[in-house]
Scaffold this motif. Structure first.
Motif, PDB file in Angstrom:
ATOM      1  N   LEU A  27      18.175  34.271  41.391  1.00 52.37           N
ATOM      2  CA  LEU A  27      19.446  33.860  40.470  1.00 52.37           C
ATOM      3  C   LEU A  27      20.317  33.733  41.674  1.00 52.37           C
ATOM      4  CD1 LEU A  27      21.347  34.069  38.235  1.00 52.37           C
ATOM      5  CD2 LEU A  27      22.127  36.362  38.677  1.00 52.37           C
TER       6      LEU A  27
ATOM      7  N   PRO B  33      21.551  24.997  37.247  1.00 49.63           N
ATOM      8  CA  PRO B  33      22.078  25.635  36.078  1.00 49.63           C
ATOM      9  C   PRO B  33      21.191  27.014  36.167  1.00 49.63           C
ATOM     10  CG  PRO B  33      20.628  23.600  35.622  1.00 49.63           C
ATOM     11  CD  PRO B  33      21.148  23.638  36.864  1.00 49.63           C
ATOM     12  N   VAL B  34      21.914  28.108  35.488  1.00 48.97           N
ATOM     13  CA  VAL B  34      21.070  29.457  35.561  1.00 48.97           C
ATOM     14  C   VAL B  34      20.759  29.744  34.144  1.00 48.97           C
ATOM     15  CG1 VAL B  34      21.615  31.831  35.670  1.00 48.97           C
ATOM     16  CG2 VAL B  34      22.753  30.331  37.277  1.00 48.97           C
TER      17      VAL B  34
ATOM     18  N   ILE C 253      22.513  29.983  41.950  1.00 49.91           N
ATOM     19  CA  ILE C 253      23.842  29.856  42.115  1.00 49.91           C
ATOM     20  C   ILE C 253      24.329  29.050  43.389  1.00 49.91           C
ATOM     21  CG2 ILE C 253      26.165  31.137  42.303  1.00 49.91           C
ATOM     22  CD1 ILE C 253      24.802  33.097  40.480  1.00 49.91           C
TER      23      ILE C 253
ATOM     24  N   TYR D 212      16.822  38.730  41.262  1.00 52.85           N
ATOM     25  CA  TYR D 212      18.018  38.783  41.997  1.00 52.85           C
ATOM     26  C   TYR D 212      18.256  37.646  42.717  1.00 52.85           C
ATOM     27  CZ  TYR D 212      22.077  40.105  44.599  1.00 52.85           C
ATOM     28  OH  TYR D 212      23.109  39.945  45.193  1.00 52.85           O
TER      29      TYR D 212
ATOM     30  N   GLY E 172      19.567  30.998  30.433  1.00 55.85           N
ATOM     31  CA  GLY E 172      20.315  31.886  29.729  1.00 55.85           C
ATOM     32  C   GLY E 172      22.031  31.841  29.693  1.00 55.85           C
ATOM     33  N   ILE E 173      22.337  30.996  30.248  1.00 50.51           N
ATOM     34  CA  ILE E 173      23.880  31.026  30.731  1.00 50.51           C
ATOM     35  C   ILE E 173      24.331  29.575  29.868  1.00 50.51           C
ATOM     36  CG2 ILE E 173      26.004  30.676  32.052  1.00 50.51           C
ATOM     37  CD1 ILE E 173      24.712  33.191  32.358  1.00 50.51           C
ATOM     38  N   LYS E 174      25.232  29.719  29.010  1.00 48.67           N
ATOM     39  CA  LYS E 174      25.587  28.904  28.009  1.00 48.67           C
ATOM     40  C   LYS E 174      26.585  27.899  28.862  1.00 48.67           C
ATOM     41  CE  LYS E 174      27.951  27.431  23.600  1.00 48.67           C
ATOM     42  NZ  LYS E 174      28.524  28.166  22.226  1.00 48.67           N
ATOM     43  N   ASP E 175      26.327  26.662  28.959  1.00 50.24           N
ATOM     44  CA  ASP E 175      27.148  25.517  29.446  1.00 50.24           C
ATOM     45  C   ASP E 175      28.261  24.975  28.729  1.00 50.24           C
ATOM     46  OD1 ASP E 175      27.874  23.685  31.748  1.00 50.24           O
ATOM     47  OD2 ASP E 175      26.804  22.085  30.633  1.00 50.24           O
TER      48      ASP E 175
END
Length: 166
Positions: free
Chosen positions: A127, A136-137, A131, A124, A139-142
Motif C-alpha cells: 500500500l 491507484p489503490v 501511494i 501495508y 478498493g478506493i473510489k476515484d
C-alpha cells in the motif's frame, strides 16, 4: 544492468542483514537510544512509532552497508529504484521490512510491542509503495475533481464596506 549504481542497489536489496552481526548490534544500540530519548521526553512512551522505527532501520542499513562495502548509496534514489525494479531483482520476494525490524529489536522491545502494537501485514508495504508511486489503490473510489455549476448558489449578502469607504 546498465549502470554500476543499479548493481549497488541490487546488492543492497539482497544483502544478508541477519548474518551481519555488527549491524545487528549497532541497530539494537540505535533503537535502545532512540527509545530512551523518547521516554525522557514522554515517560508514557512504551515503543518507537512504526514509521520512525522503519526510518531508523533504513538509515542504519544504509550507514552500515556503505561503511562495510565502501559504496555510496542515496536512500531516496534507492527507494525510487526499488519501487520500479525491486520485485525483479529481489532474491527473497516476500521478505518485508517489518520482518527485519522484528528480528533486530532487543527482546524487551519485542515483548512490549507484541502487547501494544499490532503488526502490519505484508499488504501495508504494498500500500505504501502504491501511494508513493502515485498508482491507484485498489478498493478506493476515484472521485473526479469537477465542480457542478448548475447547483451553485448565488451570494445574497452585501459586500462589506471598507474602512475608508465609511
Amino acid at each position: 544492468m546498465s549502470n554500476p549504481q543499479e548493481q549497488i542497489y541490487i546488492e543492497y536489496l539482497n544483502y544478508d542483514w541477519d548474518s551481519f552481526s555488527e549491524f545487528q548490534e549497532g541497530l539494537n544500540q540505535i533503537l535502545d537510544g532512540y527509545l530512551e530519548n523518547l521516554k525522557e521526553q514522554d515517560p508514557s512512551v512504551r515503543s518507537i512509532p512504526p514509521l520512525d522505527k522503519q526510518q531508523l532501520i533504513d538509515q542504519a542499513k544504509s550507514f552500515f552497508y556503505c561503511s562495510h562495502t565502501d559504496n555510496i548509496l542515496n536512500l531516496d534514489d534507492y527507494q525510487q529504484w526499488k519501487l520500479v525494479n525491486g520485485d525483479k531483482y529481489a532474491k527473497n520476494k516476500k521478505i518485508t521490512e517489518v520482518r527485519d525490524e522484528d528480528e533486530t529489536k532487543p527482546k524487551e522491545l519485542t515483548q512490549a510491542a507484541t502487547t501494544e502494537d499490532p503488526p502490519y501485514s505484508s499488504n501495508y508495504q504494498d500500500l505504501v509503495e502504491l501511494i508513493v508511486s502515485g498508482k491507484p489503490v485498489p478498493g478506493i473510489k476515484d472521485i473526479p475533481d469537477t465542480v457542478l455549476t448548475e447547483k451553485s448558489s448565488v451570494s445574497e449578502a452585501k459586500q462589506r464596506t471598507k474602512p475608508w469607504e465609511k
